[in-house]
Design an enzyme around this catalytic site. Structure first.
Site, PDB file in Angstrom:
ATOM      1  N   CYS A   1       0.829  -1.205   0.000  1.00 56.13           N
ATOM      2  CA  CYS A   1       0.000   0.000   0.000  1.00 56.13           C
ATOM      3  C   CYS A   1       0.870   1.265   0.000  1.00 56.13           C
ATOM      4  O   CYS A   1       1.624   1.499   0.957  1.00 56.13           O
ATOM      5  CB  CYS A   1      -0.906  -0.028   1.226  1.00 56.13           C
ATOM      6  SG  CYS A   1      -1.719   1.531   1.609  1.00 56.13           S
TER       7      CYS A   1
ATOM      8  N   CYS B   1       0.503   3.404   3.070  1.00 55.07           N
ATOM      9  CA  CYS B   1       1.155   2.812   4.249  1.00 55.07           C
ATOM     10  C   CYS B   1       2.647   3.110   4.246  1.00 55.07           C
ATOM     11  O   CYS B   1       3.231   3.421   5.288  1.00 55.07           O
ATOM     12  CB  CYS B   1       0.923   1.304   4.286  1.00 55.07           C
ATOM     13  SG  CYS B   1      -0.811   0.832   4.446  1.00 55.07           S
TER      14      CYS B   1
END
Length: 519
Positions: free
Chosen positions: A87, A90
């Site tokens: 991600c 992230c």
């Protein structure tokens, strides 16, 4: 009958084989092992590759160690970040999360032992069910709660009365830390560089604070054995003293995992500490520590590198000596009457042979040598150790006042103070304090006995530890020291071996075919 033979052999093995808690020599050679390193080692063992960076402070956990890490941490609160390594958001958030984790995680933390910062990678298949339990529907997703609430726990969006909370304002490090400060009424800052020990509240008037000392007892135990190994103090003439002390720890250490680690060392003592261990050839591996250096006596996450109850307002005060005294007082109160003289000898010999402060151990040896008659009661030995500790404090009070070396926040004092036990003192004058020893013993039993282990008892109510229960059954007997441990093990092993051989002989006899008759 062959099944009976196998069962007999298995039972023998179960009686004496204790799970190993070894780690790589690289991790055990450093006296300042951190929780982060221990979880990294655990992940490797579980074939889970953690994406760790030298500057990572947050602890990567997974489904195999999630409950264990959160159950065993001494931190008051925990933050768990659920993310996915693929991600982009992230990856961009990680530096923010690490800035906050730097304050709280590891032995070099600015504010240690308060918050455990962790993360779980939901992109790993092994963690799928764990992420589902917490209804993770976006990345990153952060949760906050006391660590014990995460153990075997979960979170649902509309669930009522759940102490696990979603951190809903944590897009940057500043906002995450502000959210934490609001929950705790604290004033932590991202630029904090040194823990301000001066702001510690004194624990003199709060008897419940001793419960946090159980972590310091683990720290002191692990540090003690690190010191023994680093200074090569196990000699042929000191092995007996170490064995006695280990026997005491196996039976009565307030921490279950220290009892387990001590038992592992004791059962394998001849292999780990051979008679010629002090020879050069035996100390080549693991920086001279030998095989014993691979065993972490209180578990992989200990030592943590910081103190809880025993933390001083100065970095060079309290700490190890405080943790060691708490351990000794706890041992003196957990023994039975029939073990009091053995415990006295074990502690005196241990301090004399292995405490590295020469002046301190000499003073303690003199107090031990002044005892003229053996101890027959737990009460007598516990009160002697309490009195000995106060004599040490009396001497240090004078020295620290002269040299200005004491801890201003935690000055040495005669124990227990009135704030903790008003009934312990009958009267006080210039000649000294008149103690009510019955009240003192009652206080010591509650303080270093029940209250010290109260945290662990609460945790054990929520878990099933079969190996720990088996160990407790093995060592709880008050007659543990009546027969020397080596002799007891030899007798038991011989009995098991004899039983196994007997079963084998009978099975062989029954399996033989009868000879054909010539008639």
């Amino acid at each position: 009958m062959s099944q009976l033979l196998v069962l007999n052999l298995v039972l023998c093995l179960l009686l004496f084989l204790i799970p190993k808690t070894t780690s790589s020599s690289s991790s055990s050679s450093s006296p300042s092992r951190s929780l982060l390193r221990s979880i990294e080692d655990n992940n490797k063992n579980d074939n889970v590759v953690a994406d760790l960076h030298p500057h990572d402070y947050a602890v990567d956990i997974n489904v195999t160690n999630f409950d264990a890490v959160l159950r065993d941490t001494p931190a008051t609160f925990a933050v768990v970040e659920f993310f996915a390594h693929w991600c982009p958001a992230c990856r961009n958030y990680k530096p923010h999360y690490e800035r906050v984790a730097r304050l709280f995680n590891g032995p070099d933390a600015v504010h240690p032992g308060i918050i455990l910062m962790t993360r779980v990678d939901c992109a790993l298949k092994i963690n799928s069910k764990l992420c589902d339990k917490f209804s993770v529907d976006h990345y990153p997703m952060l949760f906050w709660a006391p660590p014990s609430k995460f153990v075997s726990g979960g979170w649902k969006p509309k669930q009522e009365k759940n102490e696990i909370r979603v951190i809903d304002d944590a897009r940057t490090a500043d906002r995450l830390l502000n959210w934490i400060n609001k929950q705790m009424g604290s004033s932590f800052g991202l630029d904090d560089e040194k823990f301000e020990n001066e702001h510690l509240s004194s624990n003199v008037s709060d008897p419940g604070q001793i419960a946090r000392a159980v972590y310091d007892v683990e720290e002191a135990t692990s540090t003690t054995f690190d010191i023994i190994l680093e200074h090569k103090m196990i000699k042929s003439e000191t092995r007996g003293s170490l064995i006695k002390f280990l026997q005491l720890l196996v039976a009565h250490h307030p921490s279950k995992r220290c009892r387990m680690g001590s038992a592992e060392v004791l059962v394998n003592f001849d292999e780990l500490c051979p008679l010629d261990m002090d020879s050069t050839s035996k100390q080549e591996n693991n920086d001279g520590k030998g095989a014993l250096g691979n065993i972490q006596i209180c578990g992989k996450e200990v030592p943590r590198g910081y103190w809880m109850f025993c933390r001083g307002s100065k970095n060079d005060t309290r700490g190890f000596s405080c943790g060691l005294w708490v351990l000794l007082h706890s041992l003196s109160l957990r023994i039975e009457d029939g073990e009091s003289q053995f415990a006295f000898q074990a502690i005196c010999e241990f301090v004399h042979n292995f405490f590295i402060c020469e002046e301190c151990r000499q003073h303690f040896y003199e107090m031990c040598s002044s005892v003229s008659s053996p101890f027959n009661k737990t009460r007598d030995f516990a009160l002697w150790l309490w009195s000995a500790h106060n004599k040490v404090n009396e001497r240090l009070i004078k020295e620290e006042a002269t040299l200005q070396t004491g801890d201003p926040k935690f000055p040495k004092m005669i124990w227990p103070p009135k704030q903790l036990c008003s009934s312990c003192r009958q009267s006080q004058s210039q000649s000294g304090i008149q103690w009510d020893q019955d009240e003192v013993f009652k206080f010591l039993t509650d303080y270093y006995g029940k209250k010290l282990v109260s945290i662990y008892k609460d945790k054990n109510n929520h878990e099933s530890d079969k190996s720990g229960a088996a160990l407790d059954d093995l060592v709880v007997s008050t007659n543990a020291f009546v027969v020397p441990l080596g002799a007891a093990l030899a007798i038991a092993v011989a009995s098991c071996a004899f039983g196994a051989l007997a079963c084998y002989w009978r099975s062989q006899q029954k399996s033989r075919k009868p000879r054909k008759s010539w008639n």
